[in-house]
Design a protein around this motif. Sequence first.
Motif, short mmCIF file in Angstrom:
data_model
loop_
_atom_site.label_atom_id
_atom_site.label_comp_id
_atom_site.label_asym_id
_atom_site.label_seq_id
_atom_site.Cartn_x
_atom_site.Cartn_y
_atom_site.Cartn_z
N ASP A 42 -3.93 5.55 14.66
CA ASP A 42 -3.95 5.91 13.25
C ASP A 42 -2.69 6.64 12.80
O ASP A 42 -2.64 7.17 11.69
CB ASP A 42 -5.18 6.76 12.92
CG ASP A 42 -5.24 8.06 13.70
OD1 ASP A 42 -4.30 8.35 14.48
OD2 ASP A 42 -6.23 8.80 13.54
N ARG A 43 -1.67 6.64 13.67
CA ARG A 43 -0.40 7.25 13.27
C ARG A 43 0.75 6.59 14.03
O ARG A 43 0.54 5.96 15.06
CB ARG A 43 -0.41 8.76 13.53
CG ARG A 43 -0.52 9.15 14.98
CD ARG A 43 -0.48 10.67 15.13
NE ARG A 43 0.74 11.19 14.54
CZ ARG A 43 0.92 12.47 14.21
NH1 ARG A 43 -0.06 13.35 14.41
NH2 ARG A 43 2.05 12.88 13.69
N TRP A 44 1.92 6.75 13.49
CA TRP A 44 3.10 6.13 14.07
C TRP A 44 3.66 6.95 15.23
O TRP A 44 3.61 8.18 15.22
CB TRP A 44 4.19 5.97 13.01
CG TRP A 44 5.49 5.49 13.58
CD1 TRP A 44 6.65 6.20 13.74
CD2 TRP A 44 5.76 4.19 14.12
NE1 TRP A 44 7.61 5.42 14.33
CE2 TRP A 44 7.10 4.18 14.58
CE3 TRP A 44 4.99 3.03 14.25
CZ2 TRP A 44 7.68 3.06 15.15
CZ3 TRP A 44 5.57 1.91 14.82
CH2 TRP A 44 6.89 1.94 15.26
N SER A 45 4.19 6.23 16.22
CA SER A 45 4.98 6.84 17.28
C SER A 45 6.05 5.85 17.68
O SER A 45 5.79 4.63 17.78
CB SER A 45 4.11 7.17 18.50
OG SER A 45 4.92 7.48 19.62
N ASP A 46 7.25 6.33 17.92
CA ASP A 46 8.33 5.45 18.36
C ASP A 46 8.04 4.81 19.71
O ASP A 46 8.67 3.82 20.08
CB ASP A 46 9.65 6.23 18.45
CG ASP A 46 10.19 6.63 17.09
OD1 ASP A 46 9.84 5.96 16.09
OD2 ASP A 46 10.95 7.61 17.01
N VAL B 9 7.33 -7.09 11.87
CA VAL B 9 6.05 -7.76 11.64
C VAL B 9 6.27 -9.15 11.06
O VAL B 9 5.64 -10.13 11.48
CB VAL B 9 5.15 -6.93 10.72
CG1 VAL B 9 3.86 -7.68 10.41
CG2 VAL B 9 4.85 -5.57 11.34
N ALA B 10 7.18 -9.26 10.09
CA ALA B 10 7.44 -10.55 9.46
C ALA B 10 7.92 -11.57 10.48
O ALA B 10 7.50 -12.74 10.46
CB ALA B 10 8.46 -10.38 8.33
N ARG C 242 0.22 -3.21 14.56
CA ARG C 242 -0.96 -2.88 13.77
C ARG C 242 -0.75 -1.62 12.94
O ARG C 242 -1.16 -1.55 11.79
CB ARG C 242 -2.19 -2.72 14.68
CG ARG C 242 -3.50 -2.59 13.90
CD ARG C 242 -4.69 -2.34 14.82
NE ARG C 242 -4.78 -3.31 15.87
CZ ARG C 242 -4.60 -3.04 17.16
NH1 ARG C 242 -4.33 -1.79 17.55
NH2 ARG C 242 -4.70 -3.99 18.06
N VAL C 243 -0.12 -0.60 13.50
CA VAL C 243 0.15 0.62 12.74
C VAL C 243 1.04 0.32 11.55
O VAL C 243 0.81 0.81 10.44
CB VAL C 243 0.77 1.70 13.64
CG1 VAL C 243 1.28 2.86 12.80
CG2 VAL C 243 -0.24 2.22 14.64
N VAL C 244 2.07 -0.47 11.76
CA VAL C 244 2.97 -0.82 10.66
C VAL C 244 2.21 -1.56 9.57
O VAL C 244 2.32 -1.24 8.37
CB VAL C 244 4.15 -1.66 11.17
CG1 VAL C 244 5.04 -2.10 10.02
CG2 VAL C 244 4.96 -0.88 12.20
N VAL C 245 1.42 -2.55 9.97
CA VAL C 245 0.65 -3.32 8.99
C VAL C 245 -0.33 -2.42 8.24
O VAL C 245 -0.47 -2.51 7.02
CB VAL C 245 -0.08 -4.48 9.68
CG1 VAL C 245 -1.15 -5.09 8.77
CG2 VAL C 245 0.92 -5.55 10.10
N ALA D 202 0.81 -1.22 0.00
CA ALA D 202 0.00 0.00 0.00
C ALA D 202 0.84 1.27 0.00
O ALA D 202 0.80 2.05 -0.95
CB ALA D 202 -0.96 0.00 1.19
N GLY D 203 1.61 1.53 1.06
CA GLY D 203 2.35 2.78 1.11
C GLY D 203 3.27 2.87 2.29
O GLY D 203 3.42 1.92 3.07
N LEU D 204 3.89 4.04 2.44
CA LEU D 204 4.82 4.32 3.53
C LEU D 204 4.43 5.63 4.21
O LEU D 204 4.01 6.57 3.53
CB LEU D 204 6.26 4.44 3.01
CG LEU D 204 6.88 3.19 2.37
CD1 LEU D 204 8.26 3.54 1.83
CD2 LEU D 204 6.97 2.06 3.38
N LEU D 205 4.59 5.68 5.51
CA LEU D 205 4.33 6.92 6.24
C LEU D 205 5.43 7.93 5.98
O LEU D 205 6.60 7.56 5.83
CB LEU D 205 4.19 6.62 7.73
CG LEU D 205 2.91 5.87 8.12
CD1 LEU D 205 2.97 5.44 9.58
CD2 LEU D 205 1.68 6.74 7.87
#
Length: 265
Positions: A159-163, A137-138, A172-175, A119-122
């Motif tokens: 709905d957004r990334w955080s370290d 994830v893998a 889930r965010v990564v996926v 799909a895409g990248l943040l």
Amino acid sequence: MATYAIGDIQGCYDPLRRLLDRVKFDPAADRLWVVGDLVNRGPASVHVLRFLRGLGEAATVVLGNHDLYLLMRAAGYERREQGDTLYQVFEAPDRDELIAWLSGQPLMHVEGDYAMVHAGLLPEWTISNAHALAAEVAAALTGVDAKRLLLNLAGNSPDRWSDDLQGWDRLRVVVNALTRMRFCTPDGRMALRAKGPPDDAPPGTMPWFRVPERLYRTHTIVCGHWSALGFHREPGLIALDSGCVWGGKLTAVRLEDGEVFQVLG
């Protein structure tokens, strides 16, 4: 040797074989990059899985949202999506081998100047950041807690990334970014319910590949997932989902020279 990147197959086995015949694909010399969504909604998911598995190292596959949905269903996830045709896989005598092979595929492939995701990248991810997160994830998908992960993947939050994210929320965010995202805000908040064309972006969002200060611009992203976008190329992007399963076309691009090949679904 040629490398052919091909869009969402979604169980459309006959168009896949016609497209590969058209380019005279030779698994002894050529390579096939598949941007995910191998299965579901189309008429022959099990044949697609068997064929790609049989190609061995000639095929490089990343997981899409429909592939993960298959793994979720196999793990016991009970909610069925509309148009689900995965019974073909579950009724197959080699279902366990096919599901095991699929679960071992990555979510991102990086090679040379190209990075392939479904799909895409943040925008705040560099290629190396994203590749490392995809590898997390893998590893989880083949680890001791794989079933628990698959039963906790569904959902749009966070709905957004955080370290600082941990556990299922982190994965889930990564996926969701790698396999479901189409639109996000300039600071990386995903609008995961939006499925329309780029002109229908929800207020405050834009296509993920148009965020001005995105950090992954070092590579050309090869992706699929967005049938309303269709086959689309612009600097830094090759988007390959041309809606084969919806009566559109199946598209391949030869990466060495950019030539495009298509067949009707």
